[in-house]
Design an enzyme around this catalytic site. Structure first.
Site, PDB file in Angstrom:
ATOM      1  N   LYS A 239      69.529  57.600 -45.398  1.00  0.00           N
ATOM      2  CA  LYS A 239      69.488  58.434 -44.143  1.00  0.00           C
ATOM      3  C   LYS A 239      69.308  59.837 -44.455  1.00  0.00           C
ATOM      4  O   LYS A 239      68.614  60.075 -45.513  1.00  0.00           O
ATOM      5  CB  LYS A 239      70.140  57.897 -42.961  1.00  0.00           C
ATOM      6  CG  LYS A 239      70.290  56.401 -42.980  1.00  0.00           C
ATOM      7  CD  LYS A 239      71.145  56.040 -41.755  1.00  0.00           C
ATOM      8  CE  LYS A 239      71.024  54.389 -41.546  1.00  0.00           C
ATOM      9  NZ  LYS A 239      71.661  53.831 -40.511  1.00  0.00           N
TER      10      LYS A 239
ATOM     11  N   GLY B  34      75.483  50.498 -38.272  1.00  0.00           N
ATOM     12  CA  GLY B  34      76.696  51.721 -38.427  1.00  0.00           C
ATOM     13  C   GLY B  34      77.727  51.783 -37.586  1.00  0.00           C
ATOM     14  O   GLY B  34      78.444  52.456 -37.173  1.00  0.00           O
TER      15      GLY B  34
ATOM     16  N   GLU C 265      67.458  43.877 -38.943  1.00  0.00           N
ATOM     17  CA  GLU C 265      68.484  44.778 -38.611  1.00  0.00           C
ATOM     18  C   GLU C 265      68.905  44.921 -37.281  1.00  0.00           C
ATOM     19  O   GLU C 265      68.233  45.673 -36.368  1.00  0.00           O
ATOM     20  CB  GLU C 265      68.097  46.276 -39.202  1.00  0.00           C
ATOM     21  CG  GLU C 265      68.060  46.270 -40.720  1.00  0.00           C
ATOM     22  CD  GLU C 265      68.451  47.693 -41.147  1.00  0.00           C
ATOM     23  OE1 GLU C 265      69.322  47.892 -42.135  1.00  0.00           O
ATOM     24  OE2 GLU C 265      67.605  48.840 -40.568  1.00  0.00           O
TER      25      GLU C 265
ATOM     26  N   SER D 129      75.979  47.229 -40.953  1.00  0.00           N
ATOM     27  CA  SER D 129      77.130  47.379 -41.381  1.00  0.00           C
ATOM     28  C   SER D 129      77.608  46.374 -42.573  1.00  0.00           C
ATOM     29  O   SER D 129      78.783  45.909 -42.690  1.00  0.00           O
ATOM     30  CB  SER D 129      78.077  46.949 -40.454  1.00  0.00           C
ATOM     31  OG  SER D 129      78.013  48.091 -39.256  1.00  0.00           O
TER      32      SER D 129
ATOM     33  N   ASN E 154      69.781  52.987 -48.073  1.00  0.00           N
ATOM     34  CA  ASN E 154      69.009  53.634 -47.171  1.00  0.00           C
ATOM     35  C   ASN E 154      70.044  54.968 -47.137  1.00  0.00           C
ATOM     36  O   ASN E 154      71.064  54.791 -46.142  1.00  0.00           O
ATOM     37  CB  ASN E 154      68.814  53.220 -45.841  1.00  0.00           C
ATOM     38  CG  ASN E 154      68.284  53.910 -44.883  1.00  0.00           C
ATOM     39  OD1 ASN E 154      67.889  55.171 -45.312  1.00  0.00           O
ATOM     40  ND2 ASN E 154      68.010  53.556 -43.668  1.00  0.00           N
TER      41      ASN E 154
ATOM     42  N   HIS F  26      62.099  51.547 -39.234  1.00  0.00           N
ATOM     43  CA  HIS F  26      63.698  51.493 -38.861  1.00  0.00           C
ATOM     44  C   HIS F  26      64.043  51.775 -37.357  1.00  0.00           C
ATOM     45  O   HIS F  26      63.227  52.638 -36.835  1.00  0.00           O
ATOM     46  CB  HIS F  26      64.071  52.613 -39.798  1.00  0.00           C
ATOM     47  CG  HIS F  26      65.906  52.427 -39.637  1.00  0.00           C
ATOM     48  ND1 HIS F  26      66.753  53.101 -39.286  1.00  0.00           N
ATOM     49  CD2 HIS F  26      66.657  51.752 -40.707  1.00  0.00           C
ATOM     50  CE1 HIS F  26      67.854  52.782 -39.215  1.00  0.00           C
ATOM     51  NE2 HIS F  26      67.807  51.878 -40.371  1.00  0.00           N
TER      52      HIS F  26
ATOM     53  N   GLU G 289      66.132  53.630 -36.085  1.00  0.00           N
ATOM     54  CA  GLU G 289      66.498  55.076 -35.735  1.00  0.00           C
ATOM     55  C   GLU G 289      65.013  55.793 -35.758  1.00  0.00           C
ATOM     56  O   GLU G 289      65.010  56.612 -34.795  1.00  0.00           O
ATOM     57  CB  GLU G 289      67.058  55.731 -36.900  1.00  0.00           C
ATOM     58  CG  GLU G 289      68.878  55.195 -36.816  1.00  0.00           C
ATOM     59  CD  GLU G 289      69.314  55.105 -38.287  1.00  0.00           C
ATOM     60  OE1 GLU G 289      68.969  55.702 -39.079  1.00  0.00           O
ATOM     61  OE2 GLU G 289      70.408  54.414 -38.081  1.00  0.00           O
TER      62      GLU G 289
HETATM   63  P1  PGA Z   1      74.622  50.580 -41.835  1.00  0.00           P
HETATM   64  O1  PGA Z   1      73.159  50.877 -41.806  1.00  0.00           O
HETATM   65  O2  PGA Z   1      74.526  49.898 -43.106  1.00  0.00           O
HETATM   66  O3  PGA Z   1      75.120  52.065 -42.168  1.00  0.00           O
HETATM   67  O4  PGA Z   1      74.845  49.828 -41.023  1.00  0.00           O
HETATM   68  C1  PGA Z   1      72.065  50.125 -42.249  1.00  0.00           C
HETATM   69  C2  PGA Z   1      70.635  50.505 -42.054  1.00  0.00           C
HETATM   70  O5  PGA Z   1      70.362  51.489 -40.928  1.00  0.00           O
HETATM   71  O6  PGA Z   1      69.641  50.436 -42.687  1.00  0.00           O
END
Ligand code: PGA
Length: 244
Positions: free
Chosen positions: A10, A166, A160, A206, A8, A88, A90
């Site tokens: 983003k 993140g 998640e 992460s 991803n 997601h 976000e």
């Molecule tokens: P991250 O993000 O690996 O940076 O924690 C995962 C995601 O949001 O899908």
């Protein structure tokens, strides 16, 4: 079923040059890895990259019409895109997507032939006060409302935890294993054992090349959704290789 390792990106990188370099390095690195399914989910503007399976990071719940700024799942399909990430955290947080909207998007995406990576997960507070199970159950039940057994073949569920995304604070193997079991049990209750056995439960939050293997080999995850670490080609390729 092969593990699914999805990148991803983003809203990164911000120019085509960097996107192409990253993409080509990943392509070269994962070329001979047959035991794993790799999907790159870049921003919309890079969905014409060629040579790896691609996914979008969102799509409209509508097929076409007066919806300024939206992208139809039909358009994605027409571009040759195979996957779409939906729900997601976000999108839920910054764009206030509700379970009902996510459900409509899932139904629409599957109806045009896209495969869906459906994201669920509790936030820190919900985790700390012991609401995780209830949150996951509600997100699954509402997100998959009226999704048939047949349609479930097009869905992977990404667990998640919001607090792990993140932050560098990845979820422990033990807690991830419990969550994978809980999600499978919830799918079993909604559908049946066969559907629950077949649905891939990914872990995301992460993930890096140090911890990736344990989610697949120990926690029972059927794949990974990788954010930050997917922007570093070498690191992402290591993650892909660790899943085999
Ligand atoms: P991250 O993000 O690996 O940076 O924690 C995962 C995601 O949001 O899908």
């Amino acid at each position: 079923m092969k593990p699914l390792i999805a990148a991803n990106w983003k809203m990164n990188p911000v120019n085509q040059k960097e996107a192409k370099i990253l993409f080509e390095l990943v392509k070269k690195g994962v070329k001979s890895q047959k035991g794993v399914e790799v999907v790159i989910c870049p921003p919309f503007s890079y969905l014409l990259l060629k040579g790896l399976v691609l996914g979008a990071q969102n799509c409209s719940q509508e097929e076409k019409g007066a919806y300024t700024g939206e992208t139809s799942p039909l358009m994605l399909k027409d571009l040759g895109i195979d996957y779409v990430i939906l729900g997601h955290s976000e999108r839920r947080k910054y764009f206030e997507e509700t379970d009902e909207e996510i459900n409509k998007k899932i139904k629409r995406a599957i109806s045009v032939g896209l495969k869906v990576i459906f994201c669920i997960g509790e936030n820190l507070e919900q985790n700390q006060v012991g609401q995780k199970a209830q949150i996951l159950k509600t997100q699954i039940e509402k997100g998959l409302d009226k999704v048939t057994k047949e349609e479930m073949k097009s869905i992977s569920i990404a667990y998640e935890p919001v607090w792990a995304i993140g932050t560098g604070k990845n979820c422990s193997v033990d807690e991830t294993m419990k969550s994978v079991i809980f999600i499978k049990q919830t799918i079993n209750n909604l559908y049946n054992r066969e559907v629950a056995d077949k649905v891939r439960i990914l872990y995301g939050g992460s993930v890096n090349s140090e911890n990736s293997k344990s989610y697949i080999k120990e926690a029972g995850a059927g794949g990974l959704l990788v954010g930050g670490a997917s922007l570093k080609a070498e690191e992402f390729v290591k993650i892909v290789k660790s899943a085999i």
